[in-house]
Scaffold this active site. Structure first.
Site, short mmCIF file in Angstrom:
data_model
loop_
_atom_site.label_atom_id
_atom_site.label_comp_id
_atom_site.label_asym_id
_atom_site.label_seq_id
_atom_site.Cartn_x
_atom_site.Cartn_y
_atom_site.Cartn_z
N ARG A 23 0.83 -1.21 0.00
CA ARG A 23 0.00 0.00 0.00
C ARG A 23 0.86 1.26 0.00
NH1 ARG A 23 -2.80 -2.63 4.31
NH2 ARG A 23 -4.31 -3.96 3.27
N CYS A 46 -6.87 -19.90 13.50
CA CYS A 46 -7.80 -19.99 14.63
C CYS A 46 -9.12 -20.63 14.23
CB CYS A 46 -8.09 -18.61 15.19
SG CYS A 46 -6.61 -17.65 15.49
N ASP A 288 3.49 -15.51 15.47
CA ASP A 288 3.70 -16.54 16.49
C ASP A 288 5.17 -16.84 16.77
OD1 ASP A 288 0.97 -16.68 16.34
OD2 ASP A 288 0.86 -18.76 15.67
N TRP A 439 -25.80 -3.35 37.93
CA TRP A 439 -24.35 -3.35 38.17
C TRP A 439 -23.77 -4.44 37.26
CZ3 TRP A 439 -21.98 0.24 41.18
CH2 TRP A 439 -22.72 0.87 42.17
#
Lengths: 458, 458
Positions: A23, A46, A288, A439
């Site tokens: 880019r 994943c 990783d 809460w």
């Protein structure tokens, strides 16, 4: 003069870096050449457990950008080509074409190391036998799927109960396997404190998974065909046609080590904040294969996670493309699920805090995901650690039904901002009966933690 | 010497204050006496639309603590007793028993004003006619429910399309009414910028609600029985057996005004950070009757929301009980839903920012609630405002399916910590395919906003 940017590894970190550099710099200014030893680029590792489990139907759904799409954007790619050496002195890498076996050197002006991670293999006999599967790459996932039997009585053993182990156990249940998980720790999900991992254990048992905690694998028994047919422990023998490694991963840094690049305590490459390999102006590393700064403990950690890899790639590509960007570090956020139980953590566990000399108060509260009177309000357990004396938030773990996992983001931002739990009690969090009790559970935990800090005094 | 704490108003702020003060001070030290003009204490006003709609079956499910439960904890209560005057000079309040009509003075050492809010009633003929309902109190909700016809052709008009109007419109659809919403603004949910409100409009139309935007109510037409039978606008006439006011609320501060207590631009009581009424050491105020400091704009706002009221009560009770606590302010977080569309906002809208002299960049992105390849990944639109030049986050609006609303908490914490959008791009948010794309939608928005800030220069 036209420069050449060489990238080792064609998944998230490497190809994000390539795309971002492209880019910023045209092909006339910067040649980009990436080496990938597998068949795929830019995929969601994943997502592999969901593909194996059949939740995601098509392998290609996991691929964000194919080699052809990268090439259209004028990013050069050598697929099925493994880099076998880095010569930092002369600025070149040696690569072997895995089809033809030929090797050749390619020079670089700038280098990105994005070699990922490899599964930890317990050092026991038979661990490298066919039928024992890692699930780090799309090729790994394809090999596992190809080995699954479509019907009949089928047994699988998953070694390890970290998030990959847990997700793979559920995936194999979805494929109709009888699944046993052999886990060294006292509870699954050792990324949580054991008191929180207990709920994961129960959810896994609820799925029909046989959980064996606190056990050590002693070997893989192979049949006459050389394939794995059982996993043995000190206590017994667990027959299985399929064995999956869910024992965590190590940075894949053998190349970097051979090149004399600096590695940390976990075997990952050490970088500076611009993701440059320390001591090397023109070499970056991400994903990783690197260690990252943990902003809570102030020490390096190794965390294999696609979202970090993408951020690293973005930073590396910006810098390699002549811009400026940094990756400040992580707070250790991770979310996962098993069945409808959501599991989340960020910051430090009790043992992490102790290991870096932090004393703390730990509190646990039970609440619900919605106003108690609203239909389908699900139970939620929040554990919070606050530093003794300062009250600084150190970590949060959440286990519960719908809405539990992403609530951990509240704590992730608070950790980044180094908030105290007292400050957190006043957070203006979204409230409406379908989404939260008046809460929010995180506020309830913060109130209890703040009270513990106050009452303890010094 | 035993002191007396008098509390005006028995809902969230008042009774939270009473409960917290009681935790800190025994009845021998502190007498606590609360006056409530209605029939109920400590209920979730925010739950009323779900009760009216039948999502919540029982009125009592909305009651966190009944008068009897408060009395068990030695908190005195005068129910159906309306305070009609405050005499700050002599430290006493005058109260009328609504059953007997008798009035008497009660002295106080400490006073808490928690008189709540009242619905804004457009100043048009007939607005006070029977059949025109506010929905601020449980008594209001009961009156509305009692007036609903169980069957037959039934028509309702909701005036206003803020979050109460939107929730009530859906509730009446659930009760089988034909519902028309008359809305002064160009889009519903004027707490959002109009470009985001458009999606709410579409979701409401999708439920079969007739939406009339950009209209002014001119009157309520009544029948021979004096009850409302239609709502008129400049453009037409909308028959209805039931009319609901969803036009927002004003602080109920007529008592406070008569007592000469300081009010702000929105008619709410002005307090200090300890929630003391400014200039009065022994008078606190909290909940829907006060203005709160907006931490983003630095100015006071009026926000009627149960979660703030509870926090105020906690702070007031701590201080009135001899402890120390503060309420630092809000960032303006609100979440809501209509059908399965989740709606969230925090910080400033475009017009809020302009009104306080802030210049900004506004960006909008489209993403999904889960990884794109994961089943049921729902669309999510995130709009983000960042201050020109500094890049400080100013506000976030999110509209989308499951998982959209509570994502706004990320921005709520970031606003509290005064983060820049550039800092937000590195946030370590939870990522796993069932919960988020690898770049969380909030991160995608932050990246785009950071780019807008960078590219604009000065």
């Amino acid at each position: 003069m036209r420069e050449r940017l060489v990238i080792i590894g064609g998944d998230a970190a490497g190809m994000s870096a390539a795309s971002q550099a492209r880019r910023l710099r045209s092909p006339a200014e910067l040649e980009i050449l990436a080496f990938e030893r597998g068949h795929f680029t830019s995929y969601s590792a994943c997502g592999i457990p969901y593909w194996v489990g059949g939740v995601v139907q098509e392998r290609d759904a996991l691929i964000a950008r194919s080699p052809a799409q990268h090439r259209e954007r004028e990013i050069g790619l050598r697929m099925r080509t493994e880099v076998t050496g880095i010569d930092t002195g002369r600025g070149r890498v040696r690569a072997r074409d895995l089809e033809s076996g030929t090797e050749e050197w390619t020079s670089y002006d700038k280098l990105v190391i994005a070699t990922g991670a490899r599964p930890l293999r317990p050092p026991v006999p038979g661990i490298d036998a066919p039928g024992v599967h890692g699930v780090q790459t799309l090729d790994d996932g394809q090999a596992l799927l190809d080995s699954l039997a479509p019907e009949g009585p089928r047994r699988a053993v998953v070694i390890g109960a970290g998030y990959i182990g847990v997700e793979m156990a559920e995936a194999l249940i979805q494929r109709g396997y009888a699944v046993t998980v052999l886990n060294r720790s006292a509870q699954p999900m050792a990324t949580l404190d054991p008191d929180m991992g207990r709920q994961v254990h129960e959810a896994m048992c609820g799925l029909g998974i046989e959980m064996v905690n606190g056990t050590e694998v002693t070997g893989i028994e192979t049949g006459e065909d050389g394939r794995a047919r059982a996993v043995t422990t000190a206590e017994g023998r667990h027959p299985a046609e399929v064995v999956v490694l869910g024992t965590g991963v190590r940075p894949e840094t053998s190349l970097a080590a051979a090149a004399g690049l600096p590695l940390g305590a976990y075997g990952g490459l050490l970088t500076d904040l611009a993701m440059r390999v320390r001591g090397h102006e023109n070499i970056w590393a991400g994903g990783d294969c690197v260690e990252v700064l943990d902003l809570v403990s102030g020490q390096e950690r190794h965390i294999a996670l696609g979202t970090h890899a993408n951020k690293h790639g973005q930073v590396i590509g910006t810098n390699a493309g002549g811009g400026y960007a940094t990756f400040p570090g992580v707070v250790g956020t991770a979310v996962s699920k098993v069945c409808d139980l959501e599991i989340a953590r960020t910051g430090l566990r009790e043992k992490d805090a102790r290991a870096v000399g932090l004393e703390f108060h730990a509190v646990t509260i039970e609440s619900t995901s919605r106003a108690g009177y609203y239909p389908d309000a699900g139970r939620m357990t929040v554990k919070m650690l606050a530093e003794r004396r300062t009250g600084r938030l150190l970590g949060v773990q959440i286990v519960g039904r719908e809405g539990a996992a992403k609530r951990v983001d509240i704590a992730a931002v608070a950790l980044t901002a180094r908030m105290t739990v007292e400050q957190m009690t006043a957070l203006d969090l979204g409230y409406a009966p379908p989404f939260s009790p008046v809460w929010d559970p995180v506020l309830v935990a913060a109130r209890k933690a703040a009270q513990a800090v106050r009452e303890a005094g010094y």
